[in-house]
Design a protein around this motif. Structure first.
Motif, short mmCIF file in Angstrom:
data_model
loop_
_atom_site.label_atom_id
_atom_site.label_comp_id
_atom_site.label_asym_id
_atom_site.label_seq_id
_atom_site.Cartn_x
_atom_site.Cartn_y
_atom_site.Cartn_z
N VAL A 80 0.86 -1.19 0.00
CA VAL A 80 0.00 0.00 0.00
C VAL A 80 0.89 1.24 0.00
O VAL A 80 1.63 1.47 0.97
CB VAL A 80 -0.93 0.00 1.22
N PRO A 81 0.82 2.06 -1.05
CA PRO A 81 1.75 3.19 -1.14
C PRO A 81 1.37 4.38 -0.27
O PRO A 81 2.24 5.18 0.11
CB PRO A 81 1.69 3.57 -2.62
N ASP A 82 0.08 4.56 0.01
CA ASP A 82 -0.34 5.73 0.79
C ASP A 82 -1.72 5.47 1.37
O ASP A 82 -2.41 4.52 1.01
CB ASP A 82 -0.35 7.00 -0.08
N GLY A 83 -2.13 6.37 2.27
CA GLY A 83 -3.41 6.21 2.94
C GLY A 83 -4.60 6.35 2.01
O GLY A 83 -5.63 5.70 2.21
N ARG A 84 -4.48 7.18 1.01
CA ARG A 84 -5.59 7.38 0.08
C ARG A 84 -5.96 6.09 -0.61
O ARG A 84 -7.14 5.83 -0.86
CB ARG A 84 -5.20 8.46 -0.95
N GLN A 85 -4.96 5.29 -0.94
CA GLN A 85 -5.22 4.00 -1.59
C GLN A 85 -5.30 2.85 -0.58
O GLN A 85 -5.43 1.71 -0.97
CB GLN A 85 -4.12 3.70 -2.61
N GLY A 86 -5.26 3.21 0.69
CA GLY A 86 -5.30 2.21 1.74
C GLY A 86 -6.42 2.47 2.72
O GLY A 86 -7.60 2.47 2.37
N VAL A 87 -6.05 2.75 3.94
CA VAL A 87 -7.00 2.81 5.04
C VAL A 87 -8.00 3.96 4.93
O VAL A 87 -9.05 3.93 5.57
CB VAL A 87 -6.21 2.88 6.37
N LEU A 88 -7.71 4.96 4.10
CA LEU A 88 -8.60 6.12 3.97
C LEU A 88 -9.57 6.01 2.80
O LEU A 88 -10.35 6.94 2.56
CB LEU A 88 -7.77 7.40 3.81
N GLN A 89 -9.59 4.90 2.09
CA GLN A 89 -10.34 4.86 0.82
C GLN A 89 -11.85 4.82 0.99
O GLN A 89 -12.58 5.25 0.11
CB GLN A 89 -9.89 3.69 -0.03
N ASP A 90 -12.37 4.29 2.10
CA ASP A 90 -13.81 4.10 2.26
C ASP A 90 -14.42 5.17 3.16
O ASP A 90 -13.82 5.58 4.16
CB ASP A 90 -14.12 2.74 2.87
N ILE A 91 -15.64 5.55 2.85
CA ILE A 91 -16.36 6.55 3.63
C ILE A 91 -17.01 5.96 4.89
O ILE A 91 -17.39 6.68 5.81
CB ILE A 91 -17.44 7.23 2.76
N HIS A 92 -17.12 4.66 4.96
CA HIS A 92 -17.97 4.00 5.96
C HIS A 92 -17.63 4.35 7.41
O HIS A 92 -18.53 4.62 8.20
CB HIS A 92 -17.90 2.49 5.77
N TRP A 93 -16.35 4.31 7.76
CA TRP A 93 -16.01 4.56 9.16
C TRP A 93 -16.23 6.01 9.55
O TRP A 93 -16.61 6.31 10.68
CB TRP A 93 -14.56 4.13 9.42
N SER A 94 -16.04 6.93 8.61
CA SER A 94 -16.33 8.33 8.92
C SER A 94 -17.83 8.55 9.08
O SER A 94 -18.25 9.49 9.77
CB SER A 94 -15.79 9.25 7.82
N SER A 95 -18.64 7.67 8.48
CA SER A 95 -20.09 7.76 8.60
C SER A 95 -20.63 6.98 9.80
O SER A 95 -21.85 6.93 10.01
CB SER A 95 -20.77 7.23 7.33
N GLY A 96 -19.73 6.35 10.54
CA GLY A 96 -20.16 5.58 11.70
C GLY A 96 -20.78 4.25 11.35
O GLY A 96 -21.47 3.65 12.19
N LEU A 97 -20.53 3.73 10.15
CA LEU A 97 -21.20 2.51 9.69
C LEU A 97 -20.44 1.24 10.10
O LEU A 97 -20.24 0.33 9.29
CB LEU A 97 -21.39 2.56 8.18
N PHE A 98 -20.00 1.17 11.34
CA PHE A 98 -19.35 -0.04 11.82
C PHE A 98 -20.36 -1.17 11.88
O PHE A 98 -21.41 -1.04 12.50
CB PHE A 98 -18.75 0.21 13.20
N GLY A 99 -20.02 -2.28 11.25
CA GLY A 99 -20.94 -3.41 11.19
C GLY A 99 -21.62 -3.55 9.85
O GLY A 99 -22.30 -4.55 9.60
N SER A 100 -21.43 -2.60 8.95
CA SER A 100 -22.11 -2.66 7.64
C SER A 100 -21.29 -3.41 6.59
O SER A 100 -21.85 -3.92 5.63
CB SER A 100 -22.43 -1.25 7.13
N PHE A 101 -19.97 -3.47 6.73
CA PHE A 101 -19.15 -4.08 5.69
C PHE A 101 -19.51 -5.54 5.39
O PHE A 101 -19.50 -5.95 4.22
CB PHE A 101 -17.66 -3.97 6.03
#
Length: 509
Positions: A397-418
């Motif tokens: 993984v070269p950077d956060g944008r292509q890694g841990v930051l790519q999905d909106i879900h956790w910023s939306s509080g959607l823990f459990g939706s994946f």
């Protein structure tokens, strides 16, 4: 429904109106709102969510639901309303408001952090979001693990214990098949990265959505950082996509995915409009699907089972070539079909092929479960993410944008939706198989570009019911069995055996 609304119906309609306002404010924040509006929008969302909560917890609403339990046509909605009220009472008002405030602010912070590939800028907000979701899990209650309480918000009845054997079976199948595919020559894909003007891509996406039956008199297509579908009743169901001029299939298949969601919402029976059966009262969200997994079954079915099929491109590739004659003039329909079905480990989930997609989901589920359970700290998340990507998909993984930051879900509080994405993949094959069994002419109709019979079967079996039935009940009614990964595994094995010329022995090894 009776001609004059009962007290329960009247109050349910007002609640649904408020939740639709929440959805409208959310849609605007993700598509139109200027960057400076985030803080005020968070306050607005929190205020409207609090009003909806107050209405739901008003004793008069509970009394009205109790009175409606034995009335024909209202019993299912009344039972769900009473269950939701009990769950909502377990969650403190202050927690509900703080989550609503944080979700809007966190999405703005995430978008900026992703653009800069700056996880450190997002980490404090994510840390708070994890803590609030732990509090939410404690308030809702669970038996084995706090993650189970959050899972049930999106997929009723699902537990981490039930996911483990399912994920284990899928991982064993997918990884073995992936290794055999990787030993075969890769298809040509260079043409997907040529320059495709945004305006023409947008026209293509709209046309493709309409072809499946998306009604633009009750919907529209916009652009956002992360594609999504959102509805404000079945009469106003909107989708977004993300257009990249140097990548054709991203916007197209993103649109087909969200079209599947939209067909579900537009297909809900008219008499369920403004009812509890199109309202997630606990999550304070207007949505008509039985569960997130059921919803994802439709996005994955229309995107992959139909949109990536050879039959689809046999019908629509000539028109695609006419739109992009310079970019696709040297590409045959077979080459294009193989390219959009290439199996290649990808850094980005929404660009992943069907086979490796579930591996992306498993990674996220295991990490977020550990976050909620306290076994993993937010500061450790990037390293844990990168290690799993290397182990599962062999990628650095070269950077956060292509890694841990790519999905909106956790910023939306959607823990459990994946997990619902993989649940949706499994359901999609079951529903498709049942539709084909009910209609022996289905394959021939799809080969002719006639999608109406499939859509009508799905509407009758799934869409029109809204939230009337649980996902298990829908599966039993439509397919005669509960969640079963066998049809999904057979579909993937058969598909990639043909595409990559695997022998039966190789495919089954």
């Amino acid at each position: 429904m009776t001609q004059s609304l009962s007290e329960f119906q009247r109050r349910s309609g007002e609640l649904n109106d408020l939740l639709c306002v929440v959805n409208l404010l959310t849609w605007d924040a993700r598509t139109q709102m200027p960057p400076g509006g985030g803080e005020t929008r968070a306050q607005q969302l929190a205020t409207v969510s609090a009003l909806a909560r107050e209405r739901a917890l008003d004793p008069a609403f509970e009394h009205a639901a109790q009175d409606a339990r034995d009335r024909p046509g209202e019993a299912a909605a009344a039972a769900q309303a009473l269950d939701a009220v009990q769950a909502m009472r377990r969650v403190p008002e202050a927690l509900t408001r703080e989550l609503a405030l944080l979700k809007s602010a966190a999405q703005a912070t995430w978008a900026q952090a992703k653009a800069r590939s700056d996880f450190a800028a997002f980490a404090p907000v994510l840390t708070r979001m994890v803590a609030l979701n732990r509090d939410l899990a404690d308030a809702l209650g669970y038996e084995d693990h706090p993650y189970d309480a959050l899972l049930n918000l999106y997929e009723p009845g699902l537990t981490g214990a039930a996911l483990e054997p399912l994920f284990g079976q899928l991982r064993e199948h997918h990884v073995a098949l992936l290794r055999r595919i990787q030993a075969r020559p890769a298809p040509r894909t260079d043409f997907l990265r040529r320059h495709y003007p945004a305006a023409t891509q947008r026209d293509l996406c709209l046309s493709a959505a309409e072809t499946f039956g998306y009604d633009l008199t009750r919907g529209r297509l916009d652009e956002s950082a992360h594609p999504f579908e959102i509805s404000f009743t079945r009469q106003d169901v909107r989708i977004t996509t993300r257009i990249q001029e140097n990548f054709l299939s991203g916007a197209l298949f993103g649109t087909l995915h969200e079209t599947g969601h939209a067909l579900y919402e537009q297909g809900i029976a008219p008499d369920l409009t403004r009812t509890v059966l199109t309202s997630d009262l606990v999550g304070l969200y207007a949505v008509g699907g039985s569960s997130y997994g059921t919803h994802e079954s439709q996005s994955r079915l229309w995107e992959n089972r139909i949109g990536r099929s050879r039959a689809y491109w046999g019908q629509h590739y000539p028109a695609l070539q006419r739109r992009f004659p310079e970019q696709l003039g040297d590409v045959s329909a077979d080459e294009f079909h193989r390219a959009v079905n290439e199996v290649r480990p990808s850094l980005i989930r929404v660009e992943a092929d069907e086979l490796t997609y579930d591996l992306h989901i498993m990674l996220r589920v295991e990490l977020e479960r550990a976050l909620i359970g306290g076994e993993l700290e937010v500061a450790e998340l990037p390293d844990a993410w990168n290690a799993r990507m290397k182990a599962d998909l062999g990628l650095d993984v070269p950077d956060g944008r292509q890694g841990v930051l790519q999905d909106i879900h956790w910023s939306s509080g959607l823990f459990g939706s994946f997990p619902t994405y993989t649940i949706g993949n499994v359901m999609a094959s079951q529903f498709y198989g049942a539709a084909a069994q009910a209609n022996p002419e289905l394959e021939a109709q799809l080969a002719q570009g006639n999608y109406t019979p499939l859509r009508e079967w799905l509407t009758d079996q799934i869409y029109r019911h809204g939230r009337t039935f649980t996902p298990h009940e829908l599966l039993m009614r439509a397919t005669g069995r509960g969640l079963d990964p066998a049809p999904y595994l057979t579909y993937l094995t058969d598909k990639y055996t043909g595409l990559y010329g695997l022998t039966p022995q190789e495919a089954q090894a």
